[in-house]
Design a protein around this motif. Structure first.
Motif, PDB file in Angstrom:
ATOM      1  N   THR A 177     -67.862 -59.446  15.272  1.00  0.00           N
ATOM      2  CA  THR A 177     -69.124 -59.977  15.801  1.00  0.00           C
ATOM      3  C   THR A 177     -69.576 -59.282  17.080  1.00  0.00           C
ATOM      4  O   THR A 177     -70.720 -59.423  17.486  1.00  0.00           O
ATOM      5  CB  THR A 177     -69.003 -61.493  16.073  1.00  0.00           C
ATOM      6  OG1 THR A 177     -67.944 -61.723  17.009  1.00  0.00           O
ATOM      7  CG2 THR A 177     -68.711 -62.249  14.786  1.00  0.00           C
ATOM      8  N   GLY A 178     -68.687 -58.537  17.726  1.00  0.00           N
ATOM      9  CA  GLY A 178     -69.085 -57.842  18.942  1.00  0.00           C
ATOM     10  C   GLY A 178     -67.902 -57.275  19.683  1.00  0.00           C
ATOM     11  O   GLY A 178     -66.745 -57.362  19.225  1.00  0.00           O
ATOM     12  N   LEU A 179     -68.178 -56.681  20.847  1.00  0.00           N
ATOM     13  CA  LEU A 179     -67.146 -56.107  21.699  1.00  0.00           C
ATOM     14  C   LEU A 179     -67.169 -56.794  23.058  1.00  0.00           C
ATOM     15  O   LEU A 179     -68.239 -57.074  23.605  1.00  0.00           O
ATOM     16  CB  LEU A 179     -67.378 -54.602  21.889  1.00  0.00           C
ATOM     17  CG  LEU A 179     -67.478 -53.739  20.625  1.00  0.00           C
ATOM     18  CD1 LEU A 179     -67.795 -52.295  21.007  1.00  0.00           C
ATOM     19  CD2 LEU A 179     -66.193 -53.815  19.803  1.00  0.00           C
ATOM     20  N   LEU A 196     -73.216 -51.566  15.036  1.00  0.00           N
ATOM     21  CA  LEU A 196     -72.353 -52.017  16.114  1.00  0.00           C
ATOM     22  C   LEU A 196     -72.467 -51.095  17.323  1.00  0.00           C
ATOM     23  O   LEU A 196     -72.626 -51.560  18.459  1.00  0.00           O
ATOM     24  CB  LEU A 196     -70.899 -52.074  15.642  1.00  0.00           C
ATOM     25  CG  LEU A 196     -69.884 -52.529  16.705  1.00  0.00           C
ATOM     26  CD1 LEU A 196     -70.138 -53.984  17.101  1.00  0.00           C
ATOM     27  CD2 LEU A 196     -68.450 -52.354  16.193  1.00  0.00           C
ATOM     28  N   GLY A 197     -72.410 -49.812  17.088  1.00  0.00           N
ATOM     29  CA  GLY A 197     -72.445 -48.869  18.197  1.00  0.00           C
ATOM     30  C   GLY A 197     -73.716 -48.958  19.017  1.00  0.00           C
ATOM     31  O   GLY A 197     -73.672 -48.949  20.257  1.00  0.00           O
ATOM     32  N   ARG A 198     -74.846 -49.074  18.362  1.00  0.00           N
ATOM     33  CA  ARG A 198     -76.123 -49.092  19.085  1.00  0.00           C
ATOM     34  C   ARG A 198     -76.276 -50.346  19.943  1.00  0.00           C
ATOM     35  O   ARG A 198     -77.012 -50.332  20.927  1.00  0.00           O
ATOM     36  CB  ARG A 198     -77.277 -48.945  18.092  1.00  0.00           C
ATOM     37  CG  ARG A 198     -77.331 -47.565  17.458  1.00  0.00           C
ATOM     38  CD  ARG A 198     -78.643 -47.317  16.738  1.00  0.00           C
ATOM     39  NE  ARG A 198     -78.862 -48.177  15.601  1.00  0.00           N
ATOM     40  CZ  ARG A 198     -78.403 -47.935  14.374  1.00  0.00           C
ATOM     41  NH1 ARG A 198     -77.654 -46.867  14.144  1.00  0.00           N
ATOM     42  NH2 ARG A 198     -78.663 -48.760  13.371  1.00  0.00           N
ATOM     43  N   ARG A 199     -75.581 -51.413  19.591  1.00  0.00           N
ATOM     44  CA  ARG A 199     -75.633 -52.626  20.423  1.00  0.00           C
ATOM     45  C   ARG A 199     -75.037 -52.376  21.806  1.00  0.00           C
ATOM     46  O   ARG A 199     -75.344 -53.092  22.758  1.00  0.00           O
ATOM     47  CB  ARG A 199     -74.873 -53.767  19.732  1.00  0.00           C
ATOM     48  CG  ARG A 199     -75.606 -54.372  18.541  1.00  0.00           C
ATOM     49  CD  ARG A 199     -74.725 -55.356  17.802  1.00  0.00           C
ATOM     50  NE  ARG A 199     -74.206 -56.425  18.669  1.00  0.00           N
ATOM     51  CZ  ARG A 199     -73.295 -57.306  18.285  1.00  0.00           C
ATOM     52  NH1 ARG A 199     -72.793 -57.238  17.054  1.00  0.00           N
ATOM     53  NH2 ARG A 199     -72.878 -58.238  19.104  1.00  0.00           N
ATOM     54  N   TYR A 200     -74.195 -51.335  21.918  1.00  0.00           N
ATOM     55  CA  TYR A 200     -73.503 -51.075  23.177  1.00  0.00           C
ATOM     56  C   TYR A 200     -73.874 -49.703  23.746  1.00  0.00           C
ATOM     57  O   TYR A 200     -73.089 -49.079  24.457  1.00  0.00           O
ATOM     58  CB  TYR A 200     -71.994 -51.220  22.972  1.00  0.00           C
ATOM     59  CG  TYR A 200     -71.651 -52.626  22.548  1.00  0.00           C
ATOM     60  CD1 TYR A 200     -71.524 -53.652  23.482  1.00  0.00           C
ATOM     61  CD2 TYR A 200     -71.551 -52.956  21.195  1.00  0.00           C
ATOM     62  CE1 TYR A 200     -71.269 -54.956  23.089  1.00  0.00           C
ATOM     63  CE2 TYR A 200     -71.296 -54.257  20.795  1.00  0.00           C
ATOM     64  CZ  TYR A 200     -71.158 -55.255  21.747  1.00  0.00           C
ATOM     65  OH  TYR A 200     -70.922 -56.560  21.349  1.00  0.00           O
ATOM     66  N   GLY A 201     -75.081 -49.252  23.403  1.00  0.00           N
ATOM     67  CA  GLY A 201     -75.605 -48.035  23.994  1.00  0.00           C
ATOM     68  C   GLY A 201     -75.010 -46.744  23.473  1.00  0.00           C
ATOM     69  O   GLY A 201     -75.121 -45.702  24.127  1.00  0.00           O
TER      70      GLY A 201
END
Length: 415
Positions: free
Chosen positions: A226-228, A261-266
């Protein structure tokens, strides 16, 4: 070191195996109930350095643009409101020059040749079998014009280390008697003797079981990422549907979801889903093809997996839609019946569609991304099965801080 691998497709499972073999404590988080239930479940079955030519090319550009309105082509582009599709498309178009195609192809071929050796080494070391056949793959053309133009890419692969034999129809049928009935419809082809075939789902299932039993890998199936949890320049934990899971390093191998997922964290990770369709039918022991092949004019790839025939076709840009209808397989069925008349009963066909995780340049991406303990092993596109084990060894070397066995130039993340 405690390492989390996100995703248990054939790529993630191979990464877990190699990481655990290297002495790491490995946990794999997978939303499905078992390994290889997403993209790796039913691909064409080809382990094919001979198919290393980058998709992004001048000819692909023409087909891509035609696919906007002609949905009978091998490449189908469905209108969408997704802005990321248009951003991805622009990057894809920039890669469609001859120079970029050649550069990307060299990188893919380097990894594919390495990975093919790695798959065979894993099979030998673990005793895993997966309906493999090591007889080569034949890539054939129906007209002299397409043969003359199509062999250029294979000659380029040969110049960079792929053994090939350019064959006429008589030699082609000598190599593959299963095509004898359509010999007069084929002008010739290219035989890649080191290419091979096998069932990636069987391989991933058995490798996951081996990794769990022999190497202590912990598979958390039925668990969604669901996230990092980010703390400064590190990932402290991966947030999941079962709660947070902490680790010293995290490897993203989530197929087409990797980019989300990656784009959620820049992280600039341009992985986009491209849908492919497969049909699997039972074969009589003495009928059908004896090795893998590809009808280059009809854009159909196939493998003989034991006494099953797996056929695959189509690159459809339709976002994350995994649904399909029987009519979506009409082209596959028509071409397969033409190539292997009477070899199978279409009423027994198993139909499937999955999403390939495509990078604009057709080359997967590896290594550290933005955070000091976050790594990528994703974007393998239509060669995920071919590249999986070489990728697993490469990412293991990168996580360990070692010099990889192959030149990583063109493969390491530069975002």
């Amino acid at each position: 070191m405690k390492v989390l691998v996100l995703g248990a497709g054939v790529v993630g499972t191979a990464a877990a195996y190699f990481l655990a073999s290297d002495g790491h404590e490995v946990t794999v988080i997978e939303r499905h109930e078992a390994a290889a239930r997403g993209t790796s479940q039913s691909n064409a079955g080809l382990v094919s350095p001979g198919d290393a030519t980058a998709w992004a090319s001048p000819s692909a550009l023409k087909t891509f643009l035609r696919g906007l309105w002609n949905h009978e082509l091998g490449i189908k582009v469905r209108p969408t409101l997704d802005p990321y599709f248009y951003a991805w498309s622009l990057r894809f178009l920039r890669e469609c020059t001859v120079a970029r195609m050649r550069a990307n192809t060299r990188v893919k071929l380097r990894l594919a040749l390495y990975s093919r050796d790695c798959i065979n080494a894993v099979s030998e070391q673990t005793g895993i079998h997966y309906d493999e056949r090591k007889r080569g793959i034949i890539y054939f053309f129906r007209s002299q014009k397409s043969l003359d133009s199509g062999t250029d890419n294979y000659r380029f692969l040969a110049e960079h280390g792929l053994p090939i034999e350019i064959v006429g129809r008589e030699r082609l049928v000598e190599l593959e008697p299963g095509l004898a009935a359509v010999k007069e419809k084929i002008a010739g082809g290219v035989y890649s003797p080191i290419d091979q075939t096998g069932d990636s789902k069987q391989f991933a299932d058995k490798l996951a079981a081996y990794a769990a039993e022999k190497l202590g890998v912990n598979f958390l199936f039925g668990t969604t990422v669901t996230g990092l949890d980010i703390d400064g320049d590190r990932v402290r934990a991966v947030m999941t549907s079962a709660g947070p899971v902490a680790a010293d390093a995290v490897v993203i191998s989530m197929g087409p979801e990797s980019g989300l997922l990656g784009r959620r964290y820049g992280i600039d990770l341009p992985v986009y889903p491209v849908k492919g369709y497969t049909m699997t039918v039972p074969l009589d022991e003495f009928r059908g093809p004896t090795m893998g092949g590809a009808d280059e004019d009809q854009l159909l790839a196939y493998s003989r997996l034991g006494n099953r025939l797996r056929m695959s076709s189509t690159a459809e840009f339709t976002g994350f839609d995994r649904t399909f209808k029987p009519r979506d397989f009409n082209s596959i069925l028509k071409t397969s019946k033409d190539l292997f008349p009477g070899a199978f009963d279409e009423k027994k066909a198993l139909l499937w569609a999955g999403l390939r995780p495509m990078m604009p340049n057709s080359v997967p991406v590896f290594g550290r991304a933005k955070y000091s303990n976050l790594y990528l092993d994703t974007g393998h596109g239509h060669l995920g099965w071919t590249l999986a084990c070489g990728s697993g060894k490469l990412i293991t070397d990168l996580v360990a801080g070692r010099k990889p066995e192959i030149d990583p130039q063109g493969l390491v993340y530069q975002g």
